[in-house]
Design a protein around this motif. Structure first.
Motif, PDB file in Angstrom:
ATOM      1  N   GLU A   1       0.829  -1.209   0.000  1.00  0.00           N
ATOM      2  CA  GLU A   1       0.000   0.000   0.000  1.00  0.00           C
ATOM      3  C   GLU A   1       0.865   1.261   0.000  1.00  0.00           C
ATOM      4  O   GLU A   1       0.551   2.232  -0.686  1.00  0.00           O
TER       5      GLU A   1
ATOM      6  N   ASP B   1       3.888   1.432  -1.309  1.00  0.00           N
ATOM      7  CA  ASP B   1       4.470   1.523  -2.649  1.00  0.00           C
ATOM      8  C   ASP B   1       3.467   2.062  -3.660  1.00  0.00           C
ATOM      9  O   ASP B   1       3.829   2.836  -4.553  1.00  0.00           O
ATOM     10  N   ILE B   2       2.208   1.676  -3.515  1.00  0.00           N
ATOM     11  CA  ILE B   2       1.169   2.207  -4.410  1.00  0.00           C
ATOM     12  C   ILE B   2       1.088   3.721  -4.267  1.00  0.00           C
ATOM     13  O   ILE B   2       1.006   4.448  -5.269  1.00  0.00           O
ATOM     14  N   GLN B   3       1.122   4.205  -3.029  1.00  0.00           N
ATOM     15  CA  GLN B   3       1.071   5.660  -2.812  1.00  0.00           C
ATOM     16  C   GLN B   3       2.291   6.357  -3.411  1.00  0.00           C
ATOM     17  O   GLN B   3       2.173   7.444  -3.977  1.00  0.00           O
TER      18      GLN B   3
ATOM     19  N   LYS C   1       1.924   6.585  -7.196  1.00  0.00           N
ATOM     20  CA  LYS C   1       0.960   7.611  -7.599  1.00  0.00           C
ATOM     21  C   LYS C   1       1.598   8.992  -7.714  1.00  0.00           C
ATOM     22  O   LYS C   1       1.098   9.848  -8.431  1.00  0.00           O
TER      23      LYS C   1
ATOM     24  N   ASN D   1       0.435   3.282 -14.042  1.00  0.00           N
ATOM     25  CA  ASN D   1      -0.833   2.571 -13.815  1.00  0.00           C
ATOM     26  C   ASN D   1      -0.649   1.059 -13.845  1.00  0.00           C
ATOM     27  O   ASN D   1      -1.284   0.343 -13.060  1.00  0.00           O
TER      28      ASN D   1
ATOM     29  N   TYR E   1       2.092  -0.621 -12.975  1.00  0.00           N
ATOM     30  CA  TYR E   1       2.744  -1.005 -11.724  1.00  0.00           C
ATOM     31  C   TYR E   1       1.745  -1.005 -10.565  1.00  0.00           C
ATOM     32  O   TYR E   1       1.735  -1.909  -9.742  1.00  0.00           O
ATOM     33  N   ILE E   2       0.920   0.013 -10.523  1.00  0.00           N
ATOM     34  CA  ILE E   2      -0.087   0.102  -9.457  1.00  0.00           C
ATOM     35  C   ILE E   2      -1.074  -1.057  -9.553  1.00  0.00           C
ATOM     36  O   ILE E   2      -1.407  -1.686  -8.540  1.00  0.00           O
TER      37      ILE E   2
ATOM     38  N   LEU F   1       0.528  -4.210  -8.205  1.00  0.00           N
ATOM     39  CA  LEU F   1       0.579  -4.236  -6.743  1.00  0.00           C
ATOM     40  C   LEU F   1      -0.816  -4.473  -6.154  1.00  0.00           C
ATOM     41  O   LEU F   1      -0.966  -5.219  -5.174  1.00  0.00           O
ATOM     42  N   GLN F   2      -1.830  -3.871  -6.740  1.00  0.00           N
ATOM     43  CA  GLN F   2      -3.201  -4.100  -6.274  1.00  0.00           C
ATOM     44  C   GLN F   2      -3.615  -5.552  -6.489  1.00  0.00           C
ATOM     45  O   GLN F   2      -4.340  -6.126  -5.673  1.00  0.00           O
TER      46      GLN F   2
END
Length: 127
Positions: A31, A33-35, A38, A46, A48-49, A52-53
């Motif tokens: 979470e 890393d997602i932030q 962004k 997008n 990569y995100i 991770l999701q």
């Protein structure tokens, strides 16, 4: 009639707590890393995100199962902290028994890496 005494904590209880701890740490790392992604201006941010999701989504069922087993075994995690030696200390209650668990960071970090690889569904050991 004598009151029954609950069984003391077992190695399986400790393994379950380690699993829970690993899942929580992995979820927090992903979470975070997602932030971070962004905020970056990358061509494929997008993708990569989404990747991770996808890992977080694949983790959710085993994590839910672990949480359910923790409840069934009468375990309540009271606190998690880092020791000056770099270990993770978990204080928990297991069927009324107050316990402490120390987890060394290097093996935990290696296990986190292995779990990420397993959730990707690919073998990255060659890299």
């Amino acid at each position: 009639m004598k009151p029954s005494i609950p069984p003391p904590p077992t190695r399986e209880d400790e393994a379950l707590i380690r699993d829970y701890l690993l899942h929580r740490m992995l979820q927090m790392v992903l979470e975070r890393d997602i932030q971070i992604f962004k905020t970056l201006e990358l061509t494929m941010t997008n993708l990569y995100i989404l990747n991770l999701q996808h890992i977080i989504k694949r983790m959710s069922e085993p994590y839910w199962t672990i949480k359910q087993q923790i409840r069934q075994r009468g375990i309540r995690i009271e606190s998690k902290s880092w020791t000056p030696e770099g270990e993770i200390q978990v204080l928990y209650l297991c069927r009324g028994y107050q316990r402490s668990l120390l987890c060394s960071w290097p093996p935990m970090k290696e296990e986190l890496k292995n779990r990420i690889i397993s959730y990707l569904g690919t073998d990255l050991a060659a890299y």
